[in-house]
Design a protein around this motif. Structure first.
Motif, PDB file in Angstrom:
ATOM      1  N   VAL A   1       0.843  -1.204   0.000  1.00 13.24           N
ATOM      2  CA  VAL A   1       0.000   0.000   0.000  1.00 13.24           C
ATOM      3  C   VAL A   1       0.876   1.251   0.000  1.00 13.24           C
ATOM      4  CG1 VAL A   1      -1.725   1.310   1.293  1.00 13.24           C
ATOM      5  CG2 VAL A   1      -1.907  -1.180   1.157  1.00 13.24           C
ATOM      6  N   ALA A   2       1.931   1.248   0.799  1.00 14.22           N
ATOM      7  CA  ALA A   2       2.833   2.400   0.842  1.00 14.22           C
ATOM      8  C   ALA A   2       3.472   2.641  -0.510  1.00 14.22           C
ATOM      9  CB  ALA A   2       3.908   2.173   1.907  1.00 14.22           C
ATOM     10  N   THR A   3       3.872   1.573  -1.193  1.00 14.34           N
ATOM     11  CA  THR A   3       4.456   1.708  -2.532  1.00 14.34           C
ATOM     12  C   THR A   3       3.442   2.289  -3.506  1.00 14.34           C
ATOM     13  OG1 THR A   3       5.930  -0.178  -2.146  1.00 14.34           O
ATOM     14  CG2 THR A   3       5.523   0.448  -4.434  1.00 14.34           C
ATOM     15  N   ALA A   4       2.200   1.795  -3.439  1.00 10.98           N
ATOM     16  CA  ALA A   4       1.158   2.274  -4.344  1.00 10.98           C
ATOM     17  C   ALA A   4       0.827   3.739  -4.104  1.00 10.98           C
ATOM     18  CB  ALA A   4      -0.104   1.419  -4.182  1.00 10.98           C
ATOM     19  N   LEU A   5       0.981   4.206  -2.855  1.00 10.35           N
ATOM     20  CA  LEU A   5       0.631   5.587  -2.529  1.00 10.35           C
ATOM     21  C   LEU A   5       1.756   6.575  -2.824  1.00 10.35           C
ATOM     22  CD1 LEU A   5      -1.328   5.300   0.829  1.00 10.35           C
ATOM     23  CD2 LEU A   5      -2.219   5.892  -1.423  1.00 10.35           C
ATOM     24  N   THR A   6       2.976   6.090  -2.976  1.00 12.76           N
ATOM     25  CA  THR A   6       4.101   7.004  -3.199  1.00 12.76           C
ATOM     26  C   THR A   6       3.877   7.919  -4.396  1.00 12.76           C
ATOM     27  OG1 THR A   6       5.687   5.523  -2.129  1.00 12.76           O
ATOM     28  CG2 THR A   6       6.568   7.147  -3.677  1.00 12.76           C
ATOM     29  N   PRO A   7       3.534   7.408  -5.585  1.00 17.60           N
ATOM     30  CA  PRO A   7       3.294   8.330  -6.701  1.00 17.60           C
ATOM     31  C   PRO A   7       2.031   9.162  -6.547  1.00 17.60           C
ATOM     32  CG  PRO A   7       2.813   6.088  -7.359  1.00 17.60           C
ATOM     33  CD  PRO A   7       3.453   6.006  -6.014  1.00 17.60           C
ATOM     34  N   VAL A   8       1.049   8.646  -5.803  1.00 19.17           N
ATOM     35  CA  VAL A   8      -0.182   9.422  -5.563  1.00 19.17           C
ATOM     36  C   VAL A   8       0.146  10.644  -4.714  1.00 19.17           C
ATOM     37  CG1 VAL A   8      -2.466   9.386  -4.505  1.00 19.17           C
ATOM     38  CG2 VAL A   8      -1.653   7.385  -5.772  1.00 19.17           C
ATOM     39  N   ARG A   9       0.917  10.439  -3.667  1.00 22.16           N
ATOM     40  CA  ARG A   9       1.316  11.560  -2.809  1.00 22.16           C
ATOM     41  C   ARG A   9       2.196  12.530  -3.586  1.00 22.16           C
ATOM     42  NH1 ARG A   9       1.129  10.650   2.810  1.00 22.16           N
ATOM     43  NH2 ARG A   9       3.189  11.567   3.099  1.00 22.16           N
ATOM     44  N   GLY A  10       3.092  11.990  -4.401  1.00 29.74           N
ATOM     45  CA  GLY A  10       3.938  12.857  -5.210  1.00 29.74           C
ATOM     46  C   GLY A  10       3.144  13.664  -6.221  1.00 29.74           C
ATOM     47  N   PHE A  11       2.136  13.045  -6.799  1.00 30.17           N
ATOM     48  CA  PHE A  11       1.268  13.705  -7.770  1.00 30.17           C
ATOM     49  C   PHE A  11       0.568  14.901  -7.141  1.00 30.17           C
ATOM     50  CE2 PHE A  11      -3.193  13.906  -9.284  1.00 30.17           C
ATOM     51  CZ  PHE A  11      -2.987  14.315 -10.593  1.00 30.17           C
ATOM     52  N   TYR A  12       0.031  14.698  -5.927  1.00 26.86           N
ATOM     53  CA  TYR A  12      -0.679  15.799  -5.269  1.00 26.86           C
ATOM     54  C   TYR A  12       0.283  16.865  -4.750  1.00 26.86           C
ATOM     55  CZ  TYR A  12      -5.188  13.552  -5.681  1.00 26.86           C
ATOM     56  OH  TYR A  12      -6.356  13.013  -6.195  1.00 26.86           O
ATOM     57  N   ARG A  13       1.440  16.458  -4.297  1.00 25.18           N
ATOM     58  CA  ARG A  13       2.443  17.443  -3.867  1.00 25.18           C
ATOM     59  C   ARG A  13       2.874  18.313  -5.050  1.00 25.18           C
ATOM     60  NH1 ARG A  13       5.352  14.126  -1.457  1.00 25.18           N
ATOM     61  NH2 ARG A  13       6.773  13.619  -3.149  1.00 25.18           N
ATOM     62  N   PHE A  14       3.076  17.675  -6.194  1.00 24.25           N
ATOM     63  CA  PHE A  14       3.444  18.413  -7.407  1.00 24.25           C
ATOM     64  C   PHE A  14       2.322  19.349  -7.832  1.00 24.25           C
ATOM     65  CE2 PHE A  14       3.337  18.744 -12.051  1.00 24.25           C
ATOM     66  CZ  PHE A  14       4.617  19.220 -12.327  1.00 24.25           C
ATOM     67  N   GLY A  15       1.082  18.840  -7.843  1.00 30.54           N
ATOM     68  CA  GLY A  15      -0.049  19.661  -8.263  1.00 30.54           C
ATOM     69  C   GLY A  15      -0.260  20.859  -7.359  1.00 30.54           C
ATOM     70  N   TYR A  16      -0.068  20.669  -6.041  1.00 32.78           N
ATOM     71  CA  TYR A  16      -0.235  21.775  -5.094  1.00 32.78           C
ATOM     72  C   TYR A  16       0.812  22.860  -5.338  1.00 32.78           C
ATOM     73  CZ  TYR A  16      -0.014  24.311  -0.659  1.00 32.78           C
ATOM     74  OH  TYR A  16       0.028  25.288   0.295  1.00 32.78           O
ATOM     75  N   HIS A  17       2.062  22.467  -5.512  1.00 36.55           N
ATOM     76  CA  HIS A  17       3.126  23.456  -5.720  1.00 36.55           C
ATOM     77  C   HIS A  17       3.029  24.135  -7.085  1.00 36.55           C
ATOM     78  CE1 HIS A  17       5.206  22.779  -1.985  1.00 36.55           C
ATOM     79  NE2 HIS A  17       5.302  21.478  -2.209  1.00 36.55           N
ATOM     80  N   GLU A  18       2.398  23.460  -8.041  1.00 40.70           N
ATOM     81  CA  GLU A  18       2.226  24.064  -9.357  1.00 40.70           C
ATOM     82  C   GLU A  18       0.958  24.916  -9.448  1.00 40.70           C
ATOM     83  OE1 GLU A  18       4.320  23.881 -12.232  1.00 40.70           O
ATOM     84  OE2 GLU A  18       5.623  23.374 -10.542  1.00 40.70           O
ATOM     85  N   GLY A  19       0.188  24.976  -8.370  1.00 42.30           N
ATOM     86  CA  GLY A  19      -1.013  25.805  -8.350  1.00 42.30           C
ATOM     87  C   GLY A  19      -2.228  25.162  -8.982  1.00 42.30           C
ATOM     88  N   ALA A  20      -2.187  23.838  -9.227  1.00 42.01           N
ATOM     89  CA  ALA A  20      -3.328  23.164  -9.841  1.00 42.01           C
ATOM     90  C   ALA A  20      -4.436  22.912  -8.826  1.00 42.01           C
ATOM     91  CB  ALA A  20      -2.887  21.846 -10.470  1.00 42.01           C
ATOM     92  N   MET A  21      -4.114  23.022  -7.513  1.00 38.30           N
ATOM     93  CA  MET A  21      -5.102  22.844  -6.459  1.00 38.30           C
ATOM     94  C   MET A  21      -4.696  23.703  -5.279  1.00 38.30           C
ATOM     95  SD  MET A  21      -3.951  18.957  -5.465  1.00 38.30           S
ATOM     96  CE  MET A  21      -4.025  18.498  -7.186  1.00 38.30           C
ATOM     97  N   ASP A  22      -5.654  24.039  -4.428  1.00 38.49           N
ATOM     98  CA  ASP A  22      -5.366  24.950  -3.322  1.00 38.49           C
ATOM     99  C   ASP A  22      -4.913  24.228  -2.054  1.00 38.49           C
ATOM    100  OD1 ASP A  22      -7.724  23.786  -2.591  1.00 38.49           O
ATOM    101  OD2 ASP A  22      -8.881  25.652  -2.474  1.00 38.49           O
ATOM    102  N   ARG A  23      -4.893  22.910  -2.057  1.00 38.16           N
ATOM    103  CA  ARG A  23      -4.412  22.154  -0.897  1.00 38.16           C
ATOM    104  C   ARG A  23      -3.973  20.775  -1.374  1.00 38.16           C
ATOM    105  NH1 ARG A  23      -8.518  18.825  -0.423  1.00 38.16           N
ATOM    106  NH2 ARG A  23     -10.587  19.521  -1.081  1.00 38.16           N
ATOM    107  N   ASP A  24      -3.185  20.117  -0.540  1.00 40.17           N
ATOM    108  CA  ASP A  24      -2.697  18.766  -0.849  1.00 40.17           C
ATOM    109  C   ASP A  24      -3.526  17.772  -0.040  1.00 40.17           C
ATOM    110  OD1 ASP A  24      -1.393  16.364  -1.063  1.00 40.17           O
ATOM    111  OD2 ASP A  24       0.613  17.142  -0.659  1.00 40.17           O
ATOM    112  N   PRO A  25      -4.427  17.012  -0.664  1.00 35.34           N
ATOM    113  CA  PRO A  25      -5.317  16.119   0.091  1.00 35.34           C
ATOM    114  C   PRO A  25      -4.620  14.864   0.609  1.00 35.34           C
ATOM    115  CG  PRO A  25      -5.670  15.830  -2.249  1.00 35.34           C
ATOM    116  CD  PRO A  25      -4.710  16.978  -2.116  1.00 35.34           C
TER     117      PRO A  25
END
Length: 301
Positions: free
Chosen positions: A62-86
Protein backbone atom coordinates in the motif's frame (compact mmCIF):
# COMPACT_ATOMS: atom_id res chain seq x y z
CA UNK A 1 -1.82 17.39 -18.11
CA UNK A 2 -0.55 17.31 -14.53
CA UNK A 3 -0.18 13.52 -14.76
CA UNK A 4 2.41 13.72 -17.57
CA UNK A 5 4.19 16.73 -16.11
CA UNK A 6 4.59 14.98 -12.76
CA UNK A 7 6.12 11.87 -14.38
CA UNK A 8 8.43 13.85 -16.66
CA UNK A 9 11.58 13.70 -14.43
CA UNK A 10 11.34 9.93 -13.95
CA UNK A 11 12.82 7.35 -16.29
CA UNK A 12 13.12 3.60 -16.73
CA UNK A 13 11.69 1.23 -14.15
CA UNK A 14 10.81 4.03 -11.73
CA UNK A 15 8.70 5.81 -14.34
CA UNK A 16 6.95 2.56 -15.31
CA UNK A 17 6.17 1.76 -11.66
CA UNK A 18 4.94 5.27 -10.83
CA UNK A 19 2.86 5.43 -13.99
CA UNK A 20 1.23 2.08 -13.21
CA UNK A 21 0.25 2.97 -9.64
CA UNK A 22 -0.86 6.49 -10.51
CA UNK A 23 -3.03 5.24 -13.38
CA UNK A 24 -4.49 2.65 -11.02
CA UNK A 25 -5.46 5.41 -8.59
CA UNK A 26 -6.95 7.60 -11.33
CA UNK A 27 -9.00 4.66 -12.63
CA UNK A 28 -10.34 4.12 -9.10
CA UNK A 29 -11.29 7.81 -8.91
CA UNK A 30 -13.17 7.49 -12.18
CA UNK A 31 -15.14 4.50 -10.85
CA UNK A 32 -16.06 6.53 -7.76
CA UNK A 33 -16.99 9.55 -9.90
CA UNK A 34 -14.29 11.59 -8.11
CA UNK A 35 -12.50 14.46 -9.79
CA UNK A 36 -8.81 13.77 -8.89
CA UNK A 37 -7.91 17.44 -8.45
CA UNK A 38 -10.78 18.12 -6.04
CA UNK A 39 -10.70 15.04 -3.80
CA UNK A 40 -10.45 15.40 -0.03
CA UNK A 41 -8.19 13.74 2.49
CA UNK A 42 -11.08 11.41 3.35
CA UNK A 43 -11.29 10.36 -0.31
CA UNK A 44 -7.59 9.44 -0.35
CA UNK A 45 -8.07 7.46 2.85
CA UNK A 46 -10.97 5.62 1.21
CA UNK A 47 -8.50 4.57 -1.47
CA UNK A 48 -6.12 3.38 1.23
CA UNK A 49 -9.00 1.37 2.75
CA UNK A 50 -9.76 -0.06 -0.70
CA UNK A 51 -6.17 -1.26 -1.14
CA UNK A 52 -5.54 -2.49 2.38
CA UNK A 53 -8.92 -3.88 3.48
CA UNK A 54 -10.91 -4.62 0.35
CA UNK A 55 -8.03 -5.94 -1.75
CA UNK A 56 -6.02 -7.26 1.19
CA UNK A 57 -2.71 -5.77 0.12
CA UNK A 58 0.15 -5.71 2.62
CA UNK A 59 0.96 -2.37 4.30
CA UNK A 60 4.31 -2.17 2.47
CA UNK A 61 2.56 -2.66 -0.89
CA UNK A 62 0.00 0.00 0.00
CA UNK A 63 2.83 2.40 0.84
CA UNK A 64 4.46 1.71 -2.53
CA UNK A 65 1.16 2.27 -4.34
CA UNK A 66 0.63 5.59 -2.53
CA UNK A 67 4.10 7.00 -3.20
CA UNK A 68 3.29 8.33 -6.70
CA UNK A 69 -0.18 9.42 -5.56
CA UNK A 70 1.32 11.56 -2.81
CA UNK A 71 3.94 12.86 -5.21
CA UNK A 72 1.27 13.71 -7.77
CA UNK A 73 -0.68 15.80 -5.27
CA UNK A 74 2.44 17.44 -3.87
CA UNK A 75 3.44 18.41 -7.41
CA UNK A 76 -0.05 19.66 -8.26
CA UNK A 77 -0.23 21.78 -5.09
CA UNK A 78 3.13 23.46 -5.72
CA UNK A 79 2.23 24.06 -9.36
CA UNK A 80 -1.01 25.81 -8.35
CA UNK A 81 -3.33 23.16 -9.84
CA UNK A 82 -5.10 22.84 -6.46
CA UNK A 83 -5.37 24.95 -3.32
CA UNK A 84 -4.41 22.15 -0.90
CA UNK A 85 -2.70 18.77 -0.85
CA UNK A 86 -5.32 16.12 0.09
CA UNK A 87 -2.74 13.32 0.51
CA UNK A 88 -0.18 15.00 2.75
CA UNK A 89 -1.91 14.02 6.01
CA UNK A 90 -3.77 10.94 4.76
CA UNK A 91 -3.27 8.06 7.17
CA UNK A 92 -1.64 4.89 5.89
CA UNK A 93 -1.35 1.42 7.47
CA UNK A 94 1.77 1.20 9.60
CA UNK A 95 4.48 -1.23 8.67
CA UNK A 96 7.99 -2.03 9.73
CA UNK A 97 11.02 -3.18 7.82
CA UNK A 98 12.15 -6.53 9.15
CA UNK A 99 15.94 -6.53 9.58
CA UNK A 100 17.53 -8.50 6.77
CA UNK A 101 19.40 -11.69 7.62
CA UNK A 102 21.42 -11.42 4.42
CA UNK A 103 25.11 -10.94 5.13
CA UNK A 104 26.48 -11.72 1.70
CA UNK A 105 29.65 -13.72 1.18
CA UNK A 106 32.37 -13.76 3.79
CA UNK A 107 35.89 -12.75 2.82
CA UNK A 108 37.06 -16.31 2.09
CA UNK A 109 33.95 -17.06 0.06
CA UNK A 110 34.23 -13.87 -1.99
CA UNK A 111 37.92 -14.58 -2.62
CA UNK A 112 37.03 -18.10 -3.80
CA UNK A 113 34.30 -16.70 -6.04
CA UNK A 114 36.67 -14.24 -7.69
CA UNK A 115 39.31 -16.94 -8.17
CA UNK A 116 36.72 -19.23 -9.79
CA UNK A 117 35.59 -16.46 -12.13
CA UNK A 118 39.18 -15.71 -13.12
CA UNK A 119 39.84 -19.38 -13.84
CA UNK A 120 36.84 -19.50 -16.19
CA UNK A 121 38.04 -16.44 -18.11
CA UNK A 122 36.23 -14.11 -20.49
CA UNK A 123 32.81 -12.85 -19.45
CA UNK A 124 32.88 -14.98 -16.28
CA UNK A 125 36.08 -13.25 -15.22
CA UNK A 126 34.68 -9.77 -15.90
CA UNK A 127 31.26 -10.45 -14.33
CA UNK A 128 32.82 -11.75 -11.11
CA UNK A 129 35.02 -8.68 -10.63
CA UNK A 130 32.45 -6.09 -11.75
CA UNK A 131 29.92 -7.39 -9.21
CA UNK A 132 32.21 -8.63 -6.44
CA UNK A 133 34.76 -5.78 -6.44
CA UNK A 134 33.02 -2.79 -8.00
CA UNK A 135 29.61 -3.43 -6.36
CA UNK A 136 27.76 -2.80 -9.61
CA UNK A 137 24.07 -3.50 -9.95
CA UNK A 138 23.10 -6.14 -12.50
CA UNK A 139 21.60 -3.56 -14.86
CA UNK A 140 24.76 -1.44 -14.63
CA UNK A 141 27.08 -4.34 -15.39
CA UNK A 142 25.01 -5.41 -18.40
CA UNK A 143 24.93 -1.87 -19.81
CA UNK A 144 28.71 -1.33 -19.86
CA UNK A 145 30.39 -0.84 -23.22
CA UNK A 146 34.07 -1.02 -24.12
CA UNK A 147 34.40 2.76 -24.25
CA UNK A 148 33.29 3.07 -20.63
CA UNK A 149 36.71 2.06 -19.31
CA UNK A 150 39.16 3.60 -21.75
CA UNK A 151 39.60 6.96 -20.04
CA UNK A 152 42.43 7.91 -17.66
CA UNK A 153 41.86 10.57 -14.97
CA UNK A 154 44.79 11.83 -12.87
CA UNK A 155 46.76 8.70 -13.54
CA UNK A 156 43.84 6.31 -12.83
CA UNK A 157 42.03 4.21 -15.39
CA UNK A 158 38.38 4.80 -14.63
CA UNK A 159 35.06 3.16 -15.29
CA UNK A 160 32.51 5.80 -16.33
CA UNK A 161 28.89 4.70 -16.70
CA UNK A 162 25.28 5.65 -16.07
CA UNK A 163 24.00 4.37 -12.76
CA UNK A 164 20.63 4.11 -11.07
CA UNK A 165 18.11 6.85 -11.89
CA UNK A 166 20.27 7.92 -14.82
CA UNK A 167 22.99 9.40 -12.59
CA UNK A 168 26.53 9.46 -14.02
CA UNK A 169 29.11 7.49 -12.05
CA UNK A 170 32.90 7.27 -12.22
CA UNK A 171 35.03 4.74 -10.34
CA UNK A 172 38.77 3.96 -10.41
CA UNK A 173 39.72 0.57 -11.82
CA UNK A 174 42.14 -1.46 -9.69
CA UNK A 175 44.56 -3.55 -11.76
CA UNK A 176 42.82 -6.91 -11.03
CA UNK A 177 39.50 -5.50 -12.27
CA UNK A 178 41.16 -3.98 -15.33
CA UNK A 179 42.64 -7.36 -16.20
CA UNK A 180 39.23 -8.96 -15.87
CA UNK A 181 37.67 -6.44 -18.27
CA UNK A 182 40.48 -6.89 -20.78
CA UNK A 183 39.96 -10.65 -20.63
CA UNK A 184 36.32 -10.21 -21.64
CA UNK A 185 36.92 -7.58 -24.32
CA UNK A 186 40.00 -9.04 -26.00
CA UNK A 187 40.78 -7.18 -29.22
CA UNK A 188 37.36 -5.55 -29.55
CA UNK A 189 37.17 -1.77 -29.66
CA UNK A 190 33.43 -1.30 -29.26
CA UNK A 191 30.26 -3.03 -28.17
CA UNK A 192 29.15 -4.27 -24.76
CA UNK A 193 31.72 -5.69 -22.36
CA UNK A 194 29.54 -8.65 -21.34
CA UNK A 195 28.26 -10.63 -24.31
CA UNK A 196 26.19 -13.74 -24.84
CA UNK A 197 27.63 -16.67 -26.79
CA UNK A 198 25.88 -15.39 -29.93
CA UNK A 199 27.58 -12.00 -29.59
CA UNK A 200 24.52 -10.07 -28.42
CA UNK A 201 24.64 -8.03 -25.18
CA UNK A 202 24.24 -10.11 -22.03
CA UNK A 203 20.95 -9.55 -20.20
CA UNK A 204 20.11 -9.82 -16.51
CA UNK A 205 18.88 -13.40 -16.86
CA UNK A 206 22.14 -14.42 -18.50
CA UNK A 207 24.11 -12.62 -15.79
CA UNK A 208 22.19 -14.54 -13.12
CA UNK A 209 23.18 -17.79 -14.83
CA UNK A 210 26.84 -16.77 -15.02
CA UNK A 211 26.94 -15.82 -11.34
CA UNK A 212 25.29 -19.08 -10.29
CA UNK A 213 27.77 -21.07 -12.42
CA UNK A 214 30.76 -19.32 -10.88
CA UNK A 215 29.33 -19.92 -7.42
CA UNK A 216 29.11 -23.66 -8.04
CA UNK A 217 32.68 -23.70 -9.38
CA UNK A 218 33.80 -21.90 -6.22
CA UNK A 219 32.17 -24.57 -4.05
CA UNK A 220 29.65 -22.20 -2.49
CA UNK A 221 26.64 -24.28 -1.52
CA UNK A 222 23.86 -21.68 -1.51
CA UNK A 223 22.70 -19.92 -4.65
CA UNK A 224 24.35 -16.58 -5.39
CA UNK A 225 22.75 -13.65 -7.19
CA UNK A 226 24.21 -10.42 -8.61
CA UNK A 227 22.58 -8.49 -5.77
CA UNK A 228 24.21 -10.76 -3.19
CA UNK A 229 27.59 -9.98 -4.77
CA UNK A 230 26.91 -6.24 -4.56
CA UNK A 231 25.92 -6.79 -0.93
CA UNK A 232 29.11 -8.80 -0.38
CA UNK A 233 31.31 -6.08 -1.89
CA UNK A 234 29.80 -3.48 0.44
CA UNK A 235 30.04 -5.56 3.63
CA UNK A 236 33.58 -6.68 2.86
CA UNK A 237 34.62 -3.07 2.21
CA UNK A 238 33.27 -2.19 5.66
CA UNK A 239 35.04 -5.23 7.12
CA UNK A 240 38.28 -4.06 5.51
CA UNK A 241 38.04 -0.81 7.49
CA UNK A 242 36.89 1.58 4.78
CA UNK A 243 34.99 4.57 6.20
CA UNK A 244 31.26 4.85 5.84
CA UNK A 245 31.68 7.80 3.48
CA UNK A 246 34.06 5.87 1.25
CA UNK A 247 31.76 2.85 1.14
CA UNK A 248 28.89 5.17 0.25
CA UNK A 249 30.94 6.22 -2.78
CA UNK A 250 31.56 2.57 -3.69
CA UNK A 251 27.86 1.70 -3.40
CA UNK A 252 26.74 5.05 -4.86
CA UNK A 253 24.16 5.46 -2.10
CA UNK A 254 22.66 8.92 -1.72
CA UNK A 255 21.80 8.41 1.96
CA UNK A 256 24.23 7.29 4.72
CA UNK A 257 21.45 5.30 6.40
CA UNK A 258 21.21 3.05 3.32
CA UNK A 259 24.87 2.08 3.65
CA UNK A 260 24.55 1.83 7.43
CA UNK A 261 21.94 -0.89 6.94
CA UNK A 262 24.64 -3.10 5.48
CA UNK A 263 26.94 -2.33 8.40
CA UNK A 264 24.13 -3.04 10.88
CA UNK A 265 23.36 -6.39 9.25
CA UNK A 266 27.06 -7.27 9.44
CA UNK A 267 27.52 -6.55 13.14
CA UNK A 268 24.08 -6.50 14.77
CA UNK A 269 24.59 -9.86 16.53
CA UNK A 270 28.33 -9.61 17.24
CA UNK A 271 28.31 -6.22 18.96
CA UNK A 272 24.72 -6.14 20.22
CA UNK A 273 24.32 -4.12 23.44
CA UNK A 274 23.08 -7.20 25.27
CA UNK A 275 26.67 -8.52 25.34
CA UNK A 276 27.94 -5.37 27.06
CA UNK A 277 24.99 -5.36 29.47
CA UNK A 278 25.45 -8.97 30.58
CA UNK A 279 29.21 -8.54 30.95
CA UNK A 280 28.55 -5.45 33.12
CA UNK A 281 25.91 -6.82 35.48
CA UNK A 282 26.48 -10.59 35.69
CA UNK A 283 29.40 -11.55 37.99
CA UNK A 284 32.19 -13.54 36.39
CA UNK A 285 31.53 -17.26 36.84
CA UNK A 286 27.92 -16.70 37.91
CA UNK A 287 26.60 -18.65 34.97
CA UNK A 288 28.87 -21.60 35.83
CA UNK A 289 27.64 -21.56 39.45
CA UNK A 290 24.04 -21.47 38.29
CA UNK A 291 24.61 -24.39 35.96
CA UNK A 292 26.28 -26.42 38.71
CA UNK A 293 23.44 -25.62 41.13
CA UNK A 294 20.79 -26.67 38.65
CA UNK A 295 22.62 -29.96 38.12
CA UNK A 296 22.80 -30.55 41.87
CA UNK A 297 19.11 -29.87 42.27
CA UNK A 298 18.34 -32.34 39.52
CA UNK A 299 20.47 -35.09 41.08
CA UNK A 300 18.67 -37.61 43.30
CA UNK A 301 19.20 -37.00 47.03
Amino acid sequence: MIHDEYLLPYTGHTRDLYSYYLDRYLDWCALQAYEPLTVTRADVERYVHHLHIELGLRPSTVATALTPVRGFYRFGYHEGAMDRDPAVHARRPRYYYRPSDTLGLERSQLTAFLAAGASMGGRYYAAAFLLGCMALRASEACSLVVGDYQETVRGHRVLAFTGKAGLPAQMPLPVPVLRALDAAVGERTDGHILLRLDGLPLGRSGLNTIVATIGRRAGIEHRISPHMLRHSAITNALEAGASLRKVMDLARHSEPRTTMRYDRNRTQLDDHAVHALVSFIVPVGAEDTETASSRGAASPG
